[in-house]
Design an enzyme around this catalytic site. Structure first.
Site, PDB file in Angstrom:
ATOM      1  N   MET A   1       0.839  -1.205   0.000  1.00  0.00           N
ATOM      2  CA  MET A   1       0.000   0.000   0.000  1.00  0.00           C
ATOM      3  C   MET A   1       0.865   1.242   0.000  1.00  0.00           C
ATOM      4  O   MET A   1       1.812   1.358   0.773  1.00  0.00           O
ATOM      5  CB  MET A   1      -0.913  -0.045   1.232  1.00  0.00           C
ATOM      6  CG  MET A   1      -1.801   1.162   1.389  1.00  0.00           C
ATOM      7  SD  MET A   1      -2.980   1.308   0.001  1.00  0.00           S
ATOM      8  CE  MET A   1      -3.146   3.090  -0.092  1.00  0.00           C
ATOM      9  N   GLU A   2       0.483   2.174  -0.878  1.00  0.00           N
ATOM     10  CA  GLU A   2       1.321   3.329  -1.192  1.00  0.00           C
ATOM     11  C   GLU A   2       1.148   4.529  -0.265  1.00  0.00           C
ATOM     12  O   GLU A   2       1.383   5.663  -0.692  1.00  0.00           O
ATOM     13  CB  GLU A   2       1.022   3.765  -2.629  1.00  0.00           C
ATOM     14  CG  GLU A   2      -0.369   4.409  -2.853  1.00  0.00           C
ATOM     15  CD  GLU A   2      -1.448   3.468  -3.346  1.00  0.00           C
ATOM     16  OE1 GLU A   2      -1.327   2.250  -3.106  1.00  0.00           O
ATOM     17  OE2 GLU A   2      -2.418   3.948  -3.954  1.00  0.00           O
TER      18      GLU A   2
ATOM     19  N   GLU B   1      -4.508   3.322 -10.796  1.00  0.00           N
ATOM     20  CA  GLU B   1      -4.009   1.942 -10.837  1.00  0.00           C
ATOM     21  C   GLU B   1      -3.596   1.504 -12.248  1.00  0.00           C
ATOM     22  O   GLU B   1      -2.535   0.916 -12.430  1.00  0.00           O
ATOM     23  CB  GLU B   1      -5.029   0.971 -10.238  1.00  0.00           C
ATOM     24  CG  GLU B   1      -5.260   1.165  -8.734  1.00  0.00           C
ATOM     25  CD  GLU B   1      -4.001   1.114  -7.888  1.00  0.00           C
ATOM     26  OE1 GLU B   1      -2.950   0.651  -8.388  1.00  0.00           O
ATOM     27  OE2 GLU B   1      -4.047   1.537  -6.703  1.00  0.00           O
TER      28      GLU B   1
ATOM     29  N   HIS C   1       5.994  -0.192  -8.158  1.00  0.00           N
ATOM     30  CA  HIS C   1       4.587   0.219  -8.274  1.00  0.00           C
ATOM     31  C   HIS C   1       4.203   1.192  -7.146  1.00  0.00           C
ATOM     32  O   HIS C   1       3.659   2.263  -7.399  1.00  0.00           O
ATOM     33  CB  HIS C   1       3.703  -1.036  -8.247  1.00  0.00           C
ATOM     34  CG  HIS C   1       2.241  -0.759  -8.360  1.00  0.00           C
ATOM     35  ND1 HIS C   1       1.550  -0.870  -9.549  1.00  0.00           N
ATOM     36  CD2 HIS C   1       1.326  -0.361  -7.439  1.00  0.00           C
ATOM     37  CE1 HIS C   1       0.284  -0.568  -9.351  1.00  0.00           C
ATOM     38  NE2 HIS C   1       0.120  -0.247  -8.073  1.00  0.00           N
ATOM     39  N   GLU C   2       4.490   0.814  -5.918  1.00  0.00           N
ATOM     40  CA  GLU C   2       4.086   1.674  -4.785  1.00  0.00           C
ATOM     41  C   GLU C   2       4.844   2.991  -4.833  1.00  0.00           C
ATOM     42  O   GLU C   2       4.290   4.046  -4.559  1.00  0.00           O
ATOM     43  CB  GLU C   2       4.313   0.974  -3.438  1.00  0.00           C
ATOM     44  CG  GLU C   2       3.671  -0.403  -3.295  1.00  0.00           C
ATOM     45  CD  GLU C   2       2.215  -0.481  -3.716  1.00  0.00           C
ATOM     46  OE1 GLU C   2       1.498   0.531  -3.611  1.00  0.00           O
ATOM     47  OE2 GLU C   2       1.793  -1.562  -4.181  1.00  0.00           O
TER      48      GLU C   2
HETATM   49  N1  B3K Z   1      -3.545   0.767  -3.713  1.00  0.00           N
HETATM   50  C1  B3K Z   1      -3.316  -0.484  -3.049  1.00  0.00           C
HETATM   51  C2  B3K Z   1      -4.492  -1.379  -3.079  1.00  0.00           C
HETATM   52  C3  B3K Z   1      -5.465  -1.175  -2.003  1.00  0.00           C
HETATM   53  C4  B3K Z   1      -6.512  -2.246  -2.015  1.00  0.00           C
HETATM   54  C5  B3K Z   1      -7.658  -2.029  -1.136  1.00  0.00           C
HETATM   55  N2  B3K Z   1      -8.518  -3.177  -1.083  1.00  0.00           N
HETATM   56  C6  B3K Z   1      -2.132  -1.202  -3.614  1.00  0.00           C
HETATM   57  C7  B3K Z   1      -1.722  -0.797  -4.966  1.00  0.00           C
HETATM   58  O1  B3K Z   1      -2.422  -0.952  -5.945  1.00  0.00           O
HETATM   59  O2  B3K Z   1      -0.661  -0.248  -5.090  1.00  0.00           O
HETATM   60 ZN    ZN Z   2      -1.511   0.454  -7.170  1.00  0.00          ZN
END
Ligand code: B3K
Ligand code: ZN
Length: 864
Positions: free
Chosen positions: A261-262, A318, A295-296
């Site tokens: 998670m970012e 995303e 990615h993060e």
């Molecule tokens: N943004 C988070 C994903 C959160 C999911 C919530 N159920 C990770 C990512 O895509 O980088």
């Molecule tokens: Zn993401």
């Protein structure tokens, strides 16, 4: 089942109030954590008189406005206050029970540490708040906790104060200068080992890098740190984007619902996406870690600096960030292998989602539980849509579009339309029809017809596109599809593309239901390669003979096109075996594979991909109507014959790829991949020598990639030595849960009849824990999503097993349950008997008295 109303994209309304600054104080306690939230509120809509704050699973202690206790009501979980001032200070005090929070959303505990997960709507489990991404506030966070148990107290931004408190407690205060939505808030408190480093940005600012892992795991953190620095440098070089805070922290935890998670300045990662050393992690895992770390990190700009107006716009951040992480992996590694991996995800999972009851466009229209929309469609098809824009615009114009996007929207919460508008305005390319990719679900099927005129030296190409109605949407329109093509002659030489006397661009703009092109001045008969590099996420129907496919495999200029032709060739063989149209793999295919094995000019990583058959799920998507057992056996039969006929070449290539000792560089990784692809096919031959080779590799391997590959080859070929190898592996790693996940996955993917019993047995293993998403997915999702033969067993035992587990998880971790249930949704692909069995299990779920919103949404759609 009670009815739950969906939220609709069209109903979006800007908020009546916003929060400009929030001061949070956490008094951490296992069962009674107290949270004091002081918000500076500002009214944004003249005449608004009611403030509604989201909240879930909270104990409300007090509410006051400008220092005075304030009347309030609780309506359907929301805290409602009458407010008519333009500005005020709101104080809300809540109490939480993190130790009993097994949903892993909001504030919870992982292995004794406190941590948070707020995206999408987890912040409302911390305090009553305007928990929506278009409310951007500055956060100041004070954390108080026991000093011995929780020496590290972390939150977003920069540390501004710390000190001792009475009773063995201490505190830290953090301030994040960048306004952010609540979903990017994070807090961690615990005892860790810390790996530190620094990065100097292009403009010369020093950034402190800190990576926190469980005590004793420091040596497994190096790769993540190297990956982070690589990602930071890449984003500067390719996108001109620099990091913006003085510190970047990553914390690895064992209990986490997804990869990572970012959160601004404080990423929280699943330990599986951080920890690696050669003894415990495979080359694939090293690759995956690098990609997730990237990615993060890339989210810092695409997601955090510019965020989503509402959750329907999720693909804004995303899809774009997946595209960026794919480009990163490709630029620092092998472009073709990375492209292949991305395409496998689309063909394996996304096409199935588009064909099933959860079909949705990359920008969904309605949502019951937002967590259900972190999907391969929003993420991976979303990335394909960005990639198509990149193809249509070219790198330079695309980057101009990115700059325009940041100039316009830095610090804002915006929509997918805003992104496309920036691309359009900066490039001058008309994307009006292209926008349909955001609103139309389903996989277009493109049919190609070729008419060759030998006398005139001309090829007329007719393309038709058709998207079948999907569960969510009946009417479909033609899309703007970029079709990258290539012509080769019968000797495999590249043929120039000439239309109307002019050399033409290799990317065709295919915008109508039916469209044609004419290629002239051909030297003779040609083979046409369509959708090179998978230039659009479509299914292609093009009648190509096996010899034409073999020619493309051997000679196409585009490496991806070679792989793709090889996959079509192999699919064709499996289908012919399944339908009993032939008894043996054809010589054309055997010769083509032999040529791959004998070609030492080819990148070994690509050769490994060329020698790997399409997954059963991909085959099933490419051709419906085959029952899972038949398909499985036909694929096995094809591999067995390949292993048998090419034994000498496979053995020779295997030996050429053996390295005297482990190395981690890309070349060595490629050789290991090729060696293990050979081993797998050899094992499928079932020969005694092959089993000995697997056993030898298993026993002598000095790294996990080789060890696991040998184990997997033994298991998948059902060789007698598999059982003792499994026992040995378990003996060695029983106390290392992350490694045991590989063992659990081996059990989940075992071929043969008694796998359900074995899985039930494995659930009693001390390393197994139903509350840990990694364990559950390693065993159960490996089975349900990766073992079609057993999951779809005729007696329905696979469906029952999955449902038994979903019922338990419904009460523990609904988000994880919903993610795992996907294979059960796709009952329409099966025969009548299986359909009935699957629906009976869906019905069992529907009848649960406490069915979670997460499962409700999927079950009701599947049965609807
Ligand atoms: N943004 C988070 C994903 C959160 C999911 C919530 N159920 C990770 C990512 O895509 O980088
Ligand atoms: Zn993401």
């Amino acid at each position: 089942m009670q009815q739950i109303q969906a939220k609709r994209r069209m109903d979006y309304q800007a908020p009546d109030f916003t929060v400009e600054q929030i001061d949070l104080t956490f008094e951490l306690d296992d069962h009674a954590t107290r949270v004091t939230a002081v918000s500076q509120l500002r009214r944004c809509r003249e005449g608004a008189t009611e403030l509604r704050l989201d909240g879930e699973q909270l104990t409300l202690v007090s509410v006051s406005v400008d220092g005075e206790s304030w009347p309030h009501t609780l309506e359907e979980g929301q805290l409602v206050l009458a407010l008519d001032q333009a500005e005020c200070e709101l104080t809300v005090v809540t109490e939480l029970d993190p130790a009993n929070n097994t949903s892993l959303e909001g504030l919870y505990q992982s292995g004794g540490a406190f941590c948070t997960q707020c995206e999408a709507e987890g912040f409302r489990r911390i305090t009553y708040f305007l928990d929506r991404p278009d409310v951007l506030a500055r956060y100041r966070t004070r954390i108080e906790a026991d000093r011995t148990r929780f020496p590290f107290l972390l939150s977003n931004g920069n540390k501004v104060a710390s000190g001792h408190l009475p009773d063995g407690r201490h505190f830290c205060e953090w301030e994040d200068p960048f306004p952010k939505p609540s979903y990017l808030f994070a807090l961690v408190a615990g005892d860790f080992d810390r790996l530190t480093d620094t990065f100097t940005t292009a403009s010369g600012r020093d950034v402190a890098l800190e990576l926190y892992v469980d005590r004793g795991n420091l040596s497994r953190a190096e790769h993540a740190m190297v990956s982070l620095k690589r990602a930071m440098a890449w984003d500067e070089a390719r996108f001109g984007l620099e990091y913006d805070l003085d510190i970047y922290m990553i914390v690895a935890v064992d209990f986490f619902n997804m990869g990572a998670m970012e959160n601004k300045g404080l990423n929280i990662f699943n330990s599986k996406a951080v920890l690696a050393d050669p003894q415990t992690a495979t080359d694939d895992e090293y690759h995956r870690i690098e990609s997730i770390i990237g990615h993060e990190y890339f989210h810092n700009w695409t997601g955090n600096r510019v965020t989503c107006r509402d959750w329907f716009q999720l693909s804004l951040k995303e899809g774009l960030t997946v595209f960026r992480d794919q480009e990163f992996s490709s630029d620092v590694g092998s472009p073709v292998v990375n492209r292949i991996l991305a395409v496998k995800t689309i063909r394996n999972h996304q096409f199935a989602e588009d064909a099933g009851p959860m079909a949705h466009p990359i920008r969904p229209e309605q949502v019951i539980e937002m967590n259900n929309f972190y999907t391969v469609t929003v993420y991976d098809k979303g990335a394909e849509v960005i990639r198509m824009m990149h193809t249509l615009l070219g790198e330079a114009a695309f980057q101009a579009g990115m700059r325009c996007y940041f100039e316009r929207h830095d610090g804002q919460a915006v929509t997918c339309d805003d992104f496309v508008a920036a691309m359009e305005d900066a490039s001058g390319v008309d994307l009006s029809q292209f926008r349909l990719w955001y609103s139309q679900s389903g996989t277009p099927v493109v049919t190609a017809q070729e008419h060759y005129d030998a006398e005139q030296g001309r090829l007329r190409l007719v393309l038709n596109q058709h998207t079948r109605p999907t569960a969510d949407q009946g009417e479909k329109h033609p899309l703007h599809i970029p079709v990258r093509i290539q012509l080769i002659d019968r000797e495999g030489r590249d043929v120039p593309l000439i239309c109307d006397g002019q050399v033409t661009d290799p990317v065709l703009n295919f915008t109508e239901a039916s469209q044609e092109w004419c290629f002239e001045q051909l030297p003779g008969p040609v083979v046409l390669s369509l959708f090179d590099n998978f230039s659009a996420p479509v299914k292609l129907e093009q009648a190509l003979e096996r010899d034409a496919l073999a020619l493309l495999l051997a000679h196409a200029g585009n490496d991806f096109a070679r792989w793709d032709a090889g996959q079509r060739l192999l699919s064709d063989e499996v289908f012919a075996l399944a339908e009993q149209a032939q008894e043996a793999v054809s010589d054309i295919t055997l010769d083509a594979l032999r040529a791959v094995l004998l070609n030492d000019q080819l990148d070994p990583a690509l050769s490994a991909q060329l020698l790997t058959l399409p997954a059963e799920a991909t085959l099933a998507q490419a051709k419906g109507g085959l029952d899972p057992e038949t398909l499985h056996l036909a694929r096995r039969q094809a591999m067995e014959q390949i292993g048998w006929h090419l034994e000498d070449e496979l053995n020779a290539r295997y030996r050429q790829c053996v390295d005297p000792a482990y190395r981690s560089d890309a070349e060595a990784v490629g050789r290991r991949a090729l060696k293990n692809a050979c081993l797998f096919l050899l094992a499928q031959s079932g020969k005694v020598q092959a089993q000995q080779l697997c056993e030898h590799q298993f026993k002598t391997a000095d790294n996990m990639t080789d060890r696991l590959a040998a184990l997997n080859a033994l298991n998948q070929a059902q060789l007698p030595a598999a059982a003792s190898a499994m026992a040995e592996f378990e003996q060695q790693w029983r106390n290392d849960p992350l490694v045991m996940d590989k063992w659990f996955s081996q059990i989940g993917t075992l071929p043969g009849g008694d796998v359900v019993a074995k899985i039930r047995g494995a659930m009693d293993h001390p390393a197994f824990d139903l509350a840990n998403p990694n364990r559950v997915r390693a065993l159960i999702s490996a089975f349900a999503a990766g073992n079609r033969q057993a999951f779809h067993a005729e007696d329905g035992s696979g469906y029952t097993l999955l449902t038994d587990i979903l019922i338990k998880l419904n009460g523990i971790n609904p988000q994880n349950a919903a993610r795992m249930m996907t294979p059960l949704l796709e009952w329409r692909d099966q025969d009548a008997e299986r359909q009935a069995l699957m629906k009976a299990q869906l019905q069992r779920l529907a009848e649960l008295p406490d069915l979670s919103r997460d499962l409700y949404e999927k079950v009701s759609k599947a049965l609807g």
